[in-house]
Each structure stands twice: as structure tokens, then as C-alpha cells.
Design a protein around this motif. Structure first.
Motif, PDB file in Angstrom:
ATOM      1  N   TYR A  20       0.828  -1.206   0.000  1.00 16.50           N
ATOM      2  CA  TYR A  20       0.000   0.000   0.000  1.00 16.50           C
ATOM      3  C   TYR A  20       0.867   1.263   0.000  1.00 16.50           C
ATOM      4  N   GLN A  21       1.884   1.253   0.850  1.00 15.10           N
ATOM      5  CA  GLN A  21       2.784   2.407   0.929  1.00 15.10           C
ATOM      6  C   GLN A  21       3.528   2.620  -0.390  1.00 15.10           C
ATOM      7  N   ALA A  22       3.930   1.518  -1.028  1.00 16.26           N
ATOM      8  CA  ALA A  22       4.635   1.615  -2.303  1.00 16.26           C
ATOM      9  C   ALA A  22       3.734   2.232  -3.370  1.00 16.26           C
ATOM     10  N   LEU A  23       2.458   1.809  -3.385  1.00 20.22           N
ATOM     11  CA  LEU A  23       1.506   2.357  -4.350  1.00 20.22           C
ATOM     12  C   LEU A  23       1.293   3.847  -4.113  1.00 20.22           C
ATOM     13  N   LEU A  24       1.172   4.193  -2.846  1.00 17.69           N
ATOM     14  CA  LEU A  24       0.945   5.582  -2.470  1.00 17.69           C
ATOM     15  C   LEU A  24       2.101   6.466  -2.949  1.00 17.69           C
ATOM     16  N   ARG A  25       3.312   5.967  -2.772  1.00 20.19           N
ATOM     17  CA  ARG A  25       4.499   6.704  -3.235  1.00 20.19           C
ATOM     18  C   ARG A  25       4.441   6.905  -4.739  1.00 20.19           C
ATOM     19  N   ILE A  66      -2.727   5.110 -15.553  1.00 16.19           N
ATOM     20  CA  ILE A  66      -1.787   4.474 -14.613  1.00 16.19           C
ATOM     21  C   ILE A  66      -2.309   4.662 -13.189  1.00 16.19           C
ATOM     22  N   LEU A  67      -2.752   5.849 -12.901  1.00 13.12           N
ATOM     23  CA  LEU A  67      -3.282   6.129 -11.561  1.00 13.12           C
ATOM     24  C   LEU A  67      -4.504   5.279 -11.264  1.00 13.12           C
ATOM     25  N   ASP A  68      -5.363   5.096 -12.261  1.00  8.97           N
ATOM     26  CA  ASP A  68      -6.563   4.283 -12.066  1.00  8.97           C
ATOM     27  C   ASP A  68      -6.196   2.888 -11.587  1.00  8.97           C
ATOM     28  N   ARG A  69      -5.180   2.306 -12.232  1.00  5.42           N
ATOM     29  CA  ARG A  69      -4.751   0.958 -11.837  1.00  5.42           C
ATOM     30  C   ARG A  69      -4.231   0.960 -10.408  1.00  5.42           C
ATOM     31  N   HIS A  70      -3.450   1.975 -10.084  1.00  6.68           N
ATOM     32  CA  HIS A  70      -2.911   2.068  -8.722  1.00  6.68           C
ATOM     33  C   HIS A  70      -4.032   2.220  -7.706  1.00  6.68           C
ATOM     34  N   ILE A  71      -5.005   3.061  -8.059  1.00 11.76           N
ATOM     35  CA  ILE A  71      -6.104   3.324  -7.125  1.00 11.76           C
ATOM     36  C   ILE A  71      -6.933   2.059  -6.914  1.00 11.76           C
ATOM     37  N   ASP A  72      -7.140   1.290  -7.997  1.00 10.01           N
ATOM     38  CA  ASP A  72      -7.836  -0.003  -7.860  1.00 10.01           C
ATOM     39  C   ASP A  72      -7.072  -0.934  -6.923  1.00 10.01           C
ATOM     40  N   ALA A  73      -5.759  -0.987  -7.107  1.00 12.67           N
ATOM     41  CA  ALA A  73      -4.942  -1.867  -6.266  1.00 12.67           C
ATOM     42  C   ALA A  73      -4.990  -1.420  -4.815  1.00 12.67           C
ATOM     43  N   MET A  74      -5.010  -0.105  -4.595  1.00  8.72           N
ATOM     44  CA  MET A  74      -5.091   0.414  -3.223  1.00  8.72           C
ATOM     45  C   MET A  74      -6.435   0.056  -2.588  1.00  8.72           C
ATOM     46  N   ARG A  75      -7.497   0.126  -3.388  1.00 13.19           N
ATOM     47  CA  ARG A  75      -8.824  -0.255  -2.868  1.00 13.19           C
ATOM     48  C   ARG A  75      -8.840  -1.729  -2.471  1.00 13.19           C
ATOM     49  N   ASP A  76      -8.212  -2.575  -3.310  1.00 11.74           N
ATOM     50  CA  ASP A  76      -8.137  -4.006  -3.007  1.00 11.74           C
ATOM     51  C   ASP A  76      -7.411  -4.245  -1.686  1.00 11.74           C
ATOM     52  N   ILE A  77      -6.329  -3.516  -1.483  1.00 10.30           N
ATOM     53  CA  ILE A  77      -5.551  -3.698  -0.254  1.00 10.30           C
ATOM     54  C   ILE A  77      -6.356  -3.221   0.950  1.00 10.30           C
ATOM     55  N   GLU A  78      -7.026  -2.073   0.798  1.00 10.45           N
ATOM     56  CA  GLU A  78      -7.872  -1.572   1.898  1.00 10.45           C
ATOM     57  C   GLU A  78      -8.936  -2.608   2.263  1.00 10.45           C
ATOM     58  N   ALA A  79      -9.535  -3.220   1.232  1.00  6.68           N
ATOM     59  CA  ALA A  79     -10.575  -4.233   1.480  1.00  6.68           C
ATOM     60  C   ALA A  79      -9.983  -5.448   2.182  1.00  6.68           C
ATOM     61  N   ALA A  80      -8.779  -5.846   1.787  1.00  7.35           N
ATOM     62  CA  ALA A  80      -8.131  -6.999   2.419  1.00  7.35           C
ATOM     63  C   ALA A  80      -7.816  -6.702   3.885  1.00  7.35           C
ATOM     64  N   LEU A  81      -7.339  -5.496   4.163  1.00  5.30           N
ATOM     65  CA  LEU A  81      -7.035  -5.125   5.547  1.00  5.30           C
ATOM     66  C   LEU A  81      -8.309  -5.101   6.396  1.00  5.30           C
ATOM     67  N   LEU A  82      -9.407  -4.681   5.768  1.00  3.35           N
ATOM     68  CA  LEU A  82     -10.690  -4.675   6.468  1.00  3.35           C
ATOM     69  C   LEU A  82     -11.147  -6.104   6.773  1.00  3.35           C
ATOM     70  N   ARG A  83     -10.902  -7.013   5.817  1.00  3.57           N
ATOM     71  CA  ARG A  83     -11.272  -8.414   6.041  1.00  3.57           C
ATOM     72  C   ARG A  83     -10.441  -9.012   7.178  1.00  3.57           C
ATOM     73  N   ILE A  84      -9.172  -8.613   7.252  1.00  2.00           N
ATOM     74  CA  ILE A  84      -8.335  -9.086   8.363  1.00  2.00           C
ATOM     75  C   ILE A  84      -8.935  -8.621   9.686  1.00  2.00           C
ATOM     76  N   LYS A  85      -9.318  -7.338   9.716  1.00  2.00           N
ATOM     77  CA  LYS A  85      -9.886  -6.741  10.921  1.00  2.00           C
ATOM     78  C   LYS A  85     -11.174  -7.460  11.329  1.00  2.00           C
ATOM     79  N   ASN A  86     -11.972  -7.842  10.329  1.00  2.00           N
ATOM     80  CA  ASN A  86     -13.261  -8.481  10.606  1.00  2.00           C
ATOM     81  C   ASN A  86     -13.163  -9.991  10.762  1.00  2.00           C
ATOM     82  N   GLY A  87     -11.945 -10.522  10.654  1.00  2.00           N
ATOM     83  CA  GLY A  87     -11.776 -11.969  10.781  1.00  2.00           C
ATOM     84  C   GLY A  87     -12.301 -12.750   9.593  1.00  2.00           C
ATOM     85  N   GLU A  88     -12.439 -12.082   8.438  1.00  2.00           N
ATOM     86  CA  GLU A  88     -12.965 -12.751   7.247  1.00  2.00           C
ATOM     87  C   GLU A  88     -11.866 -13.039   6.230  1.00  2.00           C
TER      88      GLU A  88
END
Ligand SMILES: [Zn+2]
Length: 132
Positions: A20-25, A66-88
């Protein structure tokens, strides 16, 4: 019994955060490099303050694919982190089986087990490219 041990989850969380940090950079660099000052000035203007030039038109040729792809990847990571938080996290959203640690290490944002993913891709190919 949980599919992933706490240390495995920790490893995957760290991996997701690093990606996520790499994408943000990259997004930040992309924005700094891609915009000429004229466009940045346009973005800073109040609406209606751009004279006779349309802001939408001015931004239309701004290459953001290019940004669109990065933003999609960031959304995927955010969703994965949320699933970790929710135990899913690590549970296939289609069949409820374990996605599996090796697959998650390769694709930390994977939502499906390999079987469901392959089936989905087959379906997608059939729907996306109908045979004549
Ligand atoms: Zn599955």
C-alpha cells in the motif's frame, strides 16, 4: 480451527501495508511528474474561475490510466485489511474454503481460493469474448 496462524496473519498484514505504501508513493510521484503547472493551477482554481476553458476538458487529456490501476490496487488492499480486521480474511468469498497461506503470500488481496478463481476466470473469458 482458523486457517491462518496469528504469525501468518501478521506477515500478510505487513505485506499488504508495504504494498500500500509503495503504491501511495508511486501515485504521488505520478501526480508530481505528470501535471504541468498550468493543469495544477486549474485544479487550484475555484469552480467557474477558469475563464472560458472547461476544467473537465483540461483534465480529459490528463493521462490517469496508470493512476486508475494504482487506485484499484489500493482499494483491493484496503478491502483486504478490512477483512483481516473483521476476521474474514483468507476465506474464499465463493465457497467458504480456506484460500491458503501460500496463495495469500503470492496474492495478499486474493478473495477466492484457486479453484473458484479459475472458474471465475473461465466464465469471464467466455462472457467477455463470445465466440462467433
Ligand atoms: Zn472457493
Amino acid at each position: 480451527m482458523p486457517a491462518l496462524s496469528p504469525s501468518q496473519l501478521e506477515q500478510l498484514t505487513r505485506k499488504l501495508n508495504e504494498e500500500y505504501q509503495a503504491l501511495l508513493r508511486e501515485v504521488r510521484e505520478e501526480l508530481e511528474n505528470s501535471g504541468n503547472q498550468h493543469r495544477i493551477d486549474l485544479l487550484n482554481n475555484e469552480p467557474g474561475d477558469t475563464g472560458d476553458e472547461s476544467l473537465a476538458n483540461a483534465l480529459a487529456d490528463f493521462n490517469l490510466s496508470i493512476l486508475d490501476r494504482h487506485i484499484d490496487a489500493m482499494r483491493d488492499i484496503e478491502a483486504a485489511l478490512l477483512r483481516i480486521k473483521n476476521g474474514e480474511y483468507g476465506i474464499c468469498t465463493e465457497c467458504g474454503d480456506d484460500v491458503g497461506f501460500p496463495r495469500l503470500m503470492a496474492y495478499p488481496t486474493a478473495k477466492r481460493c484457486i479453484v473458484c478463481q479459475e472458474q471465475r476466470e473461465k466464465r469471464y473469458v467466455q462472457e467477455g469474448h463470445p465466440k462467433m
